[in-house]
Design an enzyme around this catalytic site. Structure first.
Site, PDB file in Angstrom:
ATOM      1  N   HIS A   7       8.950  21.522 -20.725  1.00  0.00           N
ATOM      2  CA  HIS A   7      10.313  21.126 -21.110  1.00  0.00           C
ATOM      3  C   HIS A   7      10.345  19.690 -21.605  1.00  0.00           C
ATOM      4  O   HIS A   7      11.318  18.978 -21.385  1.00  0.00           O
ATOM      5  CB  HIS A   7      11.266  21.309 -19.927  1.00  0.00           C
ATOM      6  CG  HIS A   7      11.362  22.732 -19.481  1.00  0.00           C
ATOM      7  ND1 HIS A   7      12.066  23.702 -20.168  1.00  0.00           N
ATOM      8  CD2 HIS A   7      10.795  23.382 -18.422  1.00  0.00           C
ATOM      9  CE1 HIS A   7      11.943  24.868 -19.546  1.00  0.00           C
ATOM     10  NE2 HIS A   7      11.175  24.696 -18.489  1.00  0.00           N
ATOM     11  N   GLU A  41       1.441  12.153  -6.022  1.00  0.00           N
ATOM     12  CA  GLU A  41       0.694  11.143  -5.273  1.00  0.00           C
ATOM     13  C   GLU A  41      -0.584  10.752  -6.028  1.00  0.00           C
ATOM     14  O   GLU A  41      -0.946   9.566  -6.071  1.00  0.00           O
ATOM     15  CB  GLU A  41       0.385  11.676  -3.871  1.00  0.00           C
ATOM     16  CG  GLU A  41      -0.407  10.760  -2.980  1.00  0.00           C
ATOM     17  CD  GLU A  41       0.200   9.371  -2.752  1.00  0.00           C
ATOM     18  OE1 GLU A  41       1.361   9.138  -3.100  1.00  0.00           O
ATOM     19  OE2 GLU A  41      -0.532   8.500  -2.257  1.00  0.00           O
ATOM     20  N   CYS A  59      -7.951   0.517  17.957  1.00  0.00           N
ATOM     21  CA  CYS A  59      -8.114  -0.786  18.619  1.00  0.00           C
ATOM     22  C   CYS A  59      -9.538  -1.235  18.363  1.00  0.00           C
ATOM     23  O   CYS A  59     -10.353  -0.481  17.849  1.00  0.00           O
ATOM     24  CB  CYS A  59      -7.915  -0.649  20.123  1.00  0.00           C
ATOM     25  SG  CYS A  59      -6.319   0.015  20.583  1.00  0.00           S
ATOM     26  N   LYS A  82      -1.364   6.948  -7.238  1.00  0.00           N
ATOM     27  CA  LYS A  82      -2.597   6.236  -6.855  1.00  0.00           C
ATOM     28  C   LYS A  82      -3.259   5.674  -8.114  1.00  0.00           C
ATOM     29  O   LYS A  82      -3.644   4.513  -8.150  1.00  0.00           O
ATOM     30  CB  LYS A  82      -3.603   7.156  -6.150  1.00  0.00           C
ATOM     31  CG  LYS A  82      -3.295   7.547  -4.728  1.00  0.00           C
ATOM     32  CD  LYS A  82      -3.412   6.449  -3.710  1.00  0.00           C
ATOM     33  CE  LYS A  82      -2.156   5.662  -3.566  1.00  0.00           C
ATOM     34  NZ  LYS A  82      -1.116   6.072  -2.720  1.00  0.00           N
ATOM     35  N   ARG A 112      -8.449  -4.122  13.149  1.00  0.00           N
ATOM     36  CA  ARG A 112      -8.280  -2.821  13.806  1.00  0.00           C
ATOM     37  C   ARG A 112      -7.016  -2.757  14.663  1.00  0.00           C
ATOM     38  O   ARG A 112      -6.620  -1.681  15.115  1.00  0.00           O
ATOM     39  CB  ARG A 112      -9.483  -2.513  14.707  1.00  0.00           C
ATOM     40  CG  ARG A 112     -10.786  -2.415  13.974  1.00  0.00           C
ATOM     41  CD  ARG A 112     -11.905  -2.105  14.937  1.00  0.00           C
ATOM     42  NE  ARG A 112     -11.736  -0.802  15.555  1.00  0.00           N
ATOM     43  CZ  ARG A 112     -12.128   0.341  15.021  1.00  0.00           C
ATOM     44  NH1 ARG A 112     -12.729   0.336  13.853  1.00  0.00           N
ATOM     45  NH2 ARG A 112     -11.931   1.472  15.638  1.00  0.00           N
ATOM     46  N   TRP A 147      -3.962  -1.971  19.146  1.00  0.00           N
ATOM     47  CA  TRP A 147      -2.995  -1.356  18.231  1.00  0.00           C
ATOM     48  C   TRP A 147      -2.311  -0.300  19.079  1.00  0.00           C
ATOM     49  O   TRP A 147      -2.862   0.764  19.346  1.00  0.00           O
ATOM     50  CB  TRP A 147      -3.754  -0.755  17.045  1.00  0.00           C
ATOM     51  CG  TRP A 147      -2.927   0.049  16.101  1.00  0.00           C
ATOM     52  CD1 TRP A 147      -2.792   1.407  16.075  1.00  0.00           C
ATOM     53  CD2 TRP A 147      -2.165  -0.437  15.002  1.00  0.00           C
ATOM     54  NE1 TRP A 147      -1.979   1.770  15.038  1.00  0.00           N
ATOM     55  CE2 TRP A 147      -1.581   0.677  14.364  1.00  0.00           C
ATOM     56  CE3 TRP A 147      -1.907  -1.711  14.494  1.00  0.00           C
ATOM     57  CZ2 TRP A 147      -0.770   0.546  13.254  1.00  0.00           C
ATOM     58  CZ3 TRP A 147      -1.102  -1.831  13.387  1.00  0.00           C
ATOM     59  CH2 TRP A 147      -0.535  -0.717  12.770  1.00  0.00           C
ATOM     60  N   GLU A 174      -1.118   2.772  -9.776  1.00  0.00           N
ATOM     61  CA  GLU A 174      -0.887   1.508  -9.065  1.00  0.00           C
ATOM     62  C   GLU A 174      -2.154   0.673  -8.907  1.00  0.00           C
ATOM     63  O   GLU A 174      -2.075  -0.547  -8.834  1.00  0.00           O
ATOM     64  CB  GLU A 174      -0.211   1.728  -7.709  1.00  0.00           C
ATOM     65  CG  GLU A 174      -1.071   2.318  -6.640  1.00  0.00           C
ATOM     66  CD  GLU A 174      -0.375   2.415  -5.288  1.00  0.00           C
ATOM     67  OE1 GLU A 174       0.470   1.565  -4.967  1.00  0.00           O
ATOM     68  OE2 GLU A 174      -0.690   3.365  -4.546  1.00  0.00           O
ATOM     69  N   ASN A 214     -10.841   2.177  23.033  1.00  0.00           N
ATOM     70  CA  ASN A 214     -10.238   2.510  21.745  1.00  0.00           C
ATOM     71  C   ASN A 214     -10.217   4.028  21.644  1.00  0.00           C
ATOM     72  O   ASN A 214     -11.260   4.666  21.813  1.00  0.00           O
ATOM     73  CB  ASN A 214     -11.083   1.911  20.607  1.00  0.00           C
ATOM     74  CG  ASN A 214     -10.717   2.511  19.260  1.00  0.00           C
ATOM     75  OD1 ASN A 214      -9.556   2.798  19.000  1.00  0.00           O
ATOM     76  ND2 ASN A 214     -11.711   2.721  18.417  1.00  0.00           N
ATOM     77  N   GLY A 215      -9.055   4.598  21.374  1.00  0.00           N
ATOM     78  CA  GLY A 215      -8.943   6.052  21.258  1.00  0.00           C
ATOM     79  C   GLY A 215      -7.674   6.536  21.939  1.00  0.00           C
ATOM     80  O   GLY A 215      -6.779   5.739  22.240  1.00  0.00           O
ATOM     81  N   LYS A 252       2.002  -4.798   0.433  1.00  0.00           N
ATOM     82  CA  LYS A 252       1.794  -3.679   1.356  1.00  0.00           C
ATOM     83  C   LYS A 252       3.117  -3.201   1.922  1.00  0.00           C
ATOM     84  O   LYS A 252       3.345  -2.004   2.073  1.00  0.00           O
ATOM     85  CB  LYS A 252       0.853  -4.120   2.488  1.00  0.00           C
ATOM     86  CG  LYS A 252       0.498  -3.004   3.440  1.00  0.00           C
ATOM     87  CD  LYS A 252      -0.338  -1.934   2.750  1.00  0.00           C
ATOM     88  CE  LYS A 252      -0.594  -0.723   3.621  1.00  0.00           C
ATOM     89  NZ  LYS A 252      -0.962   0.457   2.798  1.00  0.00           N
TER      90      LYS A 252
HETATM   91  O1  M6R Z   1       5.578   1.420   4.447  1.00  0.00           O
HETATM   92  P1  M6R Z   1       6.213   2.527   3.651  1.00  0.00           P
HETATM   93  O2  M6R Z   1       5.561   3.830   3.867  1.00  0.00           O
HETATM   94  O3  M6R Z   1       7.678   2.604   3.865  1.00  0.00           O
HETATM   95  O4  M6R Z   1       5.983   2.106   2.146  1.00  0.00           O
HETATM   96  C1  M6R Z   1       6.585   2.808   1.110  1.00  0.00           C
HETATM   97  C2  M6R Z   1       5.954   2.483  -0.214  1.00  0.00           C
HETATM   98  O5  M6R Z   1       6.161   1.135  -0.535  1.00  0.00           O
HETATM   99  C3  M6R Z   1       4.448   2.776  -0.199  1.00  0.00           C
HETATM  100  O6  M6R Z   1       4.212   4.111   0.158  1.00  0.00           O
HETATM  101  C4  M6R Z   1       3.822   2.526  -1.577  1.00  0.00           C
HETATM  102  O7  M6R Z   1       4.328   3.436  -2.488  1.00  0.00           O
HETATM  103  C5  M6R Z   1       2.306   2.662  -1.437  1.00  0.00           C
HETATM  104  N1  M6R Z   1       1.704   1.374  -1.357  1.00  0.00           N
HETATM  105  C6  M6R Z   1       1.684   3.386  -2.549  1.00  0.00           C
HETATM  106  O8  M6R Z   1       0.311   3.522  -2.362  1.00  0.00           O
END
Ligand code: M6R
Length: 605
Positions: A500, A477, A2, A481, A27, A74, A484, A100-101, A600
């Site tokens: 393989h 992952e 928050c 990263k 926040r 939040w 993307e 906040n916390g 997002k």
């Molecule tokens: O909100 P979600 O965790 O369901 O989102 C899933 C994916 O769209 C999300 O993890 C996406 O792969 C990330 N932006 C990658 O960094």
């Protein structure tokens, strides 16, 4: 997460508080509240919703008075609503408080306070704080002393600001494990979660430390130790950020800020919520089939989660990419099935679709999400909230590590219930407690390396990310990263599988990133590194401190502190890869916060 603000001025503060809250809105944005103290009364306006819409409805600016506090919420304990919005007040209407916390022992405190006659209005953990202070705020006791005494009983994290009608020209604030800064103006004082909240009014700030208590009055400010009440000295710093930098807390991008927030996010995620963790582990234990369903980064958390559940508790679960779930496993879903859906946003269409489908077939639904009130929480019989706070960068970072921490908690609970684990569960629980500070160390050690290596490698167009065991999730992952946000082609693979097919691409200088903790997979991954090296690959490895064997085989390394249990390694080993991806994107002139073609929250199937 928050945002809090407190302002002591010579003019009306309500419009200033509203503007500050606007800057803290990143926040948290599910509820807003402002309280001013004027002519012996508290003047409060608060409601559920975003600042602008609440201001349009209620006019937050017309509260009278030159001292006030504000909050942007939040939600963690208690749904977004008018009563749960801060500020919270005591029984007599003398005190108002923003926080906040997370208060870990709030239930125990609440029970005691109720038995002493206190009446609670909200479902929040925060409200106990204001009643606790009320208990100590007796005739002749100054507000700061009442606050100090009250906080001796409090466990958890907090940044708090309190005002009182009995001492109308005073704000008292305290901090532990949640950020709090003071702003020193010309005849004015401020306290806030973040510097941008008051940057328009002053550039002089003091960063408060854990267990600091600050008293703001017309005569100036004092900082005391929350534990002893003794005065403490803190340095005044001058902030030279631009307005844009300020909105990102001084970081050039939200993604970097969010990577740096991981120690806090992990600490908050690891405290509390035992009841819901217990319910989810009970559901896993009592279901014949368990699917872990998610997309993107959240799917990678499921891969690691399946590994944790299997290794610690001996329970097999099936991680599935959400968009594949119905076709692949739909026919096998029934009332003996549990779908544990993982989604940061709680709004990903693929994941929701799988959940709706499974519900129709009678399956039980549980979820791990970062967003209270999201669609996924409405479909779930039980959910656990990660406590990462809002994540603005499109690339998931702190939400991934907090999902992993949540899986670790669920796996430990399940293993404890089943009672047949081969692991020392108590030792792993202890290690988990140290993860936030280890994460801080990982960032400190590896950020300069990530910057250096990004300069060296960001011109390459292809990368492999390889790992074995639980580190396959970390490798996938790391690759996601990099691809993307920097647009470098990167593929994650189980290292054992690389021979393989993928190995065909290896020739001189092909960069291969190996995630190589000192776990059961260590001897085998050395073989995989050698296979790649023999064909001319450039080896970048993420290793434990002191791992000379892999270090000697590597061109470059990221270093993780020694001795982390295998099941917890992804939480730390992914962090250098996040930093590496971030700095590669920056080197290539890409905007890491807004990668092309991505959103997002992906709300289409
Ligand atoms: O909100 P979600 O965790 O369901 O989102 C899933 C994916 O769209 C999300 O993890 C996406 O792969 C990330 N932006 C990658 O960094």
């Amino acid at each position: 997460m928050c945002g809090i603000i407190g302002i002591l001025e010579r003019k009306n503060v309500a419009p200033m508080i509203r503007k500050s809250l606007k800057r803290l809105e990143y926040r948290g944005y599910d509820s807003v509240g402002v309280c001013t103290v004027h002519e012996g009364k508290l003047h409060i306006k608060k409601d559920k919703g975003k600042i602008d819409e609440i201001h349009a409805r209620l006019n937050l600016d017309d509260l009278p008075g030159s001292v006030g506090i504000g909050h942007t919420r939040w939600a963690t304990h208690g749904a977004p609503s008018q009563v749960n919005a801060h500020p919270h007040t005591d029984c007599s209407g003398t005190l108002a408080l923003v926080h906040n916390g997370i208060i870990e022992n709030f239930q125990e405190l609440k029970n005691k306070l109720i038995s002493r006659g206190h009446v609670f209005k909200s479902n929040t953990d925060t409200e106990v704080l204001v009643h606790l202070i009320e208990e100590e705020y007796k005739e002749g006791v100054p507000l700061e002393e009442a606050v100090r005494k009250a906080f001796q009983h409090v466990e958890g994290s907090y940044a708090v600001a309190v005002v009182s009608t009995k001492e109308p020209e005073k704000i008292v604030c305290v901090r532990k494990e949640s950020p709090l800064v003071l702003g020193i103006g010309d005849g004015a004082l401020y306290c806030a979660s973040d510097i941008p909240a008051f940057l328009e009014y002053t550039r002089k700030a003091i960063i408060l430390q854990d267990h600091d208590l600050a008293v703001l009055t017309r005569d100036g400010f004092r900082i005391l130790s929350l534990k002893t009440g003794e005065p403490v000295e803190r340095e005044v710093v001058t902030i030279d950020w631009t307005a844009e930098m300020a909105s990102k807390g001084g970081y050039p991008h939200f993604m970097l800020k969010e990577i740096h927030e991981q120690p806090y996010a992990l600490a908050d995620t690891l405290r509390g919520r035992e009841f819901y963790i217990g319910l989810i582990s009970w559901l896993i234990e009592n279901s014949k089939k368990v699917f872990l369903v998610a997309a993107g980064t959240s799917y990678h958390a499921c891969l690691a989660g399946a590994y944790m559940l299997s290794r610690l508790a001996g329970v097999a679960t099936i991680p599935v990419i959400a968009s594949e779930f119905c076709e692949k496993y739909g026919d096998s879903v029934d009332s003996d099935t549990l779908v544990l859906a993982v989604s940061q946003s709680g709004e990903t269409a693929d994941t929701l679709n799988a959940v709706r489908y499974a519900r129709k077939r009678g399956a039980k639904i549980a979820s791990i999400t970062n967003t209270l009130g999201s669609s996924i929480t409405r479909y779930s019989q039980v959910y656990v909230l990660t406590q990462a706070g809002p994540e603005i960068g499109v690339a998931a970072t702190k939400t991934f590590t907090t999902q992993l921490a949540t899986f670790a908690l669920i796996s430990l609970k399940l293993a404890e219930n089943l009672g047949n684990s081969a692991f020392d569960l108590r030792a792993i629980r202890e290690e988990l407690k140290a993860i936030p500070s280890l994460c801080e160390e990982v960032i400190r050690i590896n950020e300069p390396r990530a910057q250096q290596l990004a300069k060296r490698y960001s011109t390459y167009e292809n990368f492999y990310f390889l790992g074995r065991g639980i580190s396959v999730a970390t490798a996938l992952e790391g690759a996601l990263k990099l691809k993307e946000i920097s647009y470098i082609h990167a593929e994650g693979y189980p290292a054992g599988e690389s021979k393989h097919g993928p190995i065909a691409l290896i020739q001189d200088n092909f960069p291969c990133v190996f995630v190589a903790p000192n776990d059961v997979t260590h001897p085998k991954i050395i073989g995989n590194i050698m296979e790649m090296k023999a064909r001319g690959a450039k080896v970048i490895s993420v290793i434990e401190e002191g791992d000379r064997e892999v270090e000697e085989l590597s061109n470059d390394t990221f270093i993780i502190p020694k001795g982390v249990s295998e099941v917890l390694t992804p939480i730390l080993f992914v962090v250098p890869l996040q930093l590496f991806a971030y700095y590669c994107a920056v080197e290539r002139g890409a905007d890491p916060d807004k990668p092309r073609n991505l959103a997002k929250s992906v709300t289409v199937q």
